[in-house]
Enzyme design. Structure first.
Site, short mmCIF file in Angstrom:
data_model
loop_
_atom_site.label_atom_id
_atom_site.label_comp_id
_atom_site.label_asym_id
_atom_site.label_seq_id
_atom_site.Cartn_x
_atom_site.Cartn_y
_atom_site.Cartn_z
N SER A 258 0.83 -1.19 0.00
CA SER A 258 0.00 0.00 0.00
C SER A 258 0.87 1.24 0.00
CB SER A 258 -0.87 0.01 1.25
OG SER A 258 -0.02 0.20 2.37
N LYS A 259 0.24 2.33 -0.39
CA LYS A 259 0.96 3.58 -0.52
C LYS A 259 1.48 4.05 0.85
CE LYS A 259 0.98 7.92 -2.79
NZ LYS A 259 2.12 7.93 -3.64
N ARG A 260 0.78 3.64 1.86
CA ARG A 260 1.17 4.10 3.19
C ARG A 260 2.61 3.71 3.52
NH1 ARG A 260 -2.00 1.61 7.47
NH2 ARG A 260 -0.36 1.89 8.99
N TYR A 261 3.01 2.56 3.06
CA TYR A 261 4.35 2.09 3.39
C TYR A 261 5.38 2.44 2.32
CZ TYR A 261 2.14 -0.62 6.99
OH TYR A 261 1.42 -1.00 8.08
#
Ligand code: GLU
Length: 489
Positions: A258-261
């Site tokens: 995911s973009k979060r990581y």
């Protein structure tokens, strides 16, 4: 495995929806398709799936095309090229979908559904309460033709559903082996929002047939779409296709990427100073590895070694350290002029405009330490502009400020009398030998290095001084002495 008819050549496609910047995971899908086609002398088709007119944007399409080119890959047919099956943008192909939707409606394999959202939700809750997996209850399957027509004329909102057969679908996935789905669980899927508004599964099925696609290679997240597309093919009398679903890309903690990581678009990586060769090399290793476990592979080596049958089923972990390492190797293998050209946009961004010869010397000093091109700004920025630093940075271990000043003065004196033409690292080192013997290596070289770099860590001071030259070195030493004076006073 391919089981093509004689004379039939491989045709694969990458079919992005241009609803965001080109994702790094999609780049892997492109790469696998491209390799598969190129290994077999087949064709690689780029099809833009832009039926969602609200979310699709031309700038995303451009970004996808630019990203594929940046990776050093190409396509044979696509929105920017004419080809035997033009157009390659779904928004320009609505007449075809309409024709096939009408065919299904006529043959009663599809029907208009008028159920409201509220009604569908009530049905869903009821099924859940009875412990049945929820699906469309089939209420509109048998709405008489005439009534359906009247309701549409009246302006009742409707969608088009496919009358799914109650059956099991089994197919042989090149990566996953035998895959079985009970399609009755999905119920009557919606295939279009209206006669001119086909949805993904339907439009993709029509296009894969019309564009003579032979193999569908895509991410595992699409696995559950495959049985839906197969039942549509069967209902429309289309050819069967071969499938290869490539493994999910996972975060290091094994959750879905995911973009979060992680940075997620190809342009992010490009802007961070990753090189296309390293990115392609890294991506191909997400799910595959050569038999001899080599890690550094050129596109040619990938082309000769890749085997889709050896792609793993298990999720592939996105290890940024590995990408950094591969990138540093690619940078190391570039010569200084190539590196300079690659660095130009980064230098421009920071308004660094100095002569090429100077930058080349800096590159030589720093190249081995770069993980990304952008690192150069961080690691070598001090060559172009001395950063401000605290006077205490100049002090070696528990030396005093005045001893530091003495050391700096001594170095300054020696370097001031060293002729310009002797500003080469060996001669600088030799000239500084005398104070080093007197005061110790650390006591001389630490303050000197801090004075010329303004940093804790840097290449050795002799090399920095050689690159900076006599005048700039003197200026920086003067500044250092001023700083240390300020703490003495
Ligand atoms: N438009 C779909 C996507 O972007 C394509 C999936 C497929 O390859 O069929 O995910």
């Amino acid at each position: 495995m391919t089981a093509l008819k004689e004379g039939e050549s491989v045709r694969v496609r990458f079919a992005p929806s241009p609803t965001g910047f080109f994702h790094i995971g999609s780049a892997r899908t492109v790469l696998f398709n491209w390799i598969f086609a190129r290994q077999r002398g087949g064709s690689f088709i780029l099809r833009i799936e832009d039926t969602d007119s609200e979310r699709s944007k031309p700038e995303y399409e451009e970004d996808i095309l630019a990203g594929i080119r940046w990776l050093g890959l190409d396509w044979d047919e696509g929105p920017d090229k004419s080809g035997p099956f033009s157009p390659y943008r779904q928004s320009e192909r609505r007449e075809f979908y309409k024709k096939y939707l009408e065919k299904l409606l006529e043959e009663k394999k599809a029907y208009f559904c008028f159920c409201s959202k509220e009604q569908l939700e009530i049905d869903r809750q009821n099924m859940l309460a009875q412990g049945i997996p929820p699906k469309y209850a089939g209420r509109c399957r048998n709405v008489p033709e005439k009534e359906s027509e009247e309701r549409r004329k009246r302006g009742d909102s409707s969608v088009i559903r496919f009358a799914s057969p109650e059956t099991e679908i089994e197919f042989n996935d090149i990566v996953r082996g035998k895959v079985k789905f009970d399609v009755s669980l999905a119920g009557d899927i919606i295939i279009a929002k209206g006669i001119d508004e086909p949805l993904y599964n339907f439009a993709a099925t029509v296009d894969d047939e019309m564009m003579n696609i032979t193999h569908v290679i895509r991410g595992e997240e699409h696995l559950s779409n495959t049985p839906k597309q197969i039942i549509l093919q069967e209902a429309l009398g289309f050819r069967p296709l071969k499938y290869a679903h490539i493994p999910l890309i996972l975060n290091p903690d094994r959750t879905k990427m995911s973009k979060r990581y992680l940075e997620s678009s190809v342009r992010d990586y490009r802007e961070q100073g990753y090189l296309p060769e390293a990115v392609a090399n890294f991506l191909v290793l997400l799910g595959w590895h050569p038999k001899d476990d080599r890690e550094i592979l050129s596109l040619e080596e990938i082309l000769s070694g890749f085997d889709i049958k050896r792609v793993q089923k298990a999720g592939a972990i996105f290890n940024i350290e590995k990408l950094n390492w591969l990138n540093s190797q690619v940078i190391k293998n570039k010569n200084v002029s190539e590196t300079l050209d690659l660095l130009r946009p980064f230098l421009k961004e920071k308004n660094i405009s100095v002569g090429d010869d100077f930058v080349k010397k800096v590159i030589t000093a720093e190249k081995e330490r770069l993980k990304t091109l952008r690192d150069f700004l961080e690691l070598a920025g001090f060559f172009f502009e001395l950063p401000d630093y605290e006077p205490k940075l100049l002090i070696w271990k528990d030396n005093s400020s005045s001893a530091t000043k003495t050391s700096l003065r001594e170095s300054e004196k020696i370097l001031n009398v060293l002729p310009e033409e002797n500003f080469i690292k060996e001669k600088i080192a030799a000239a500084l030998q005398q104070p080093i013997e007197k005061m110790g290596r650390g006591a001389v070289l630490w303050p000197l290095r801090a004075a010329v770099s303004g940093k804790k860590a840097s290449p050795d001071p002799f090399e920095i001084i050689e690159i900076l030259g006599k005048k700039e070195t003197a200026r920086r030493l003067e500044k250092a002495i001023e700083k240390i004076n300020s703490v003495i006073a």
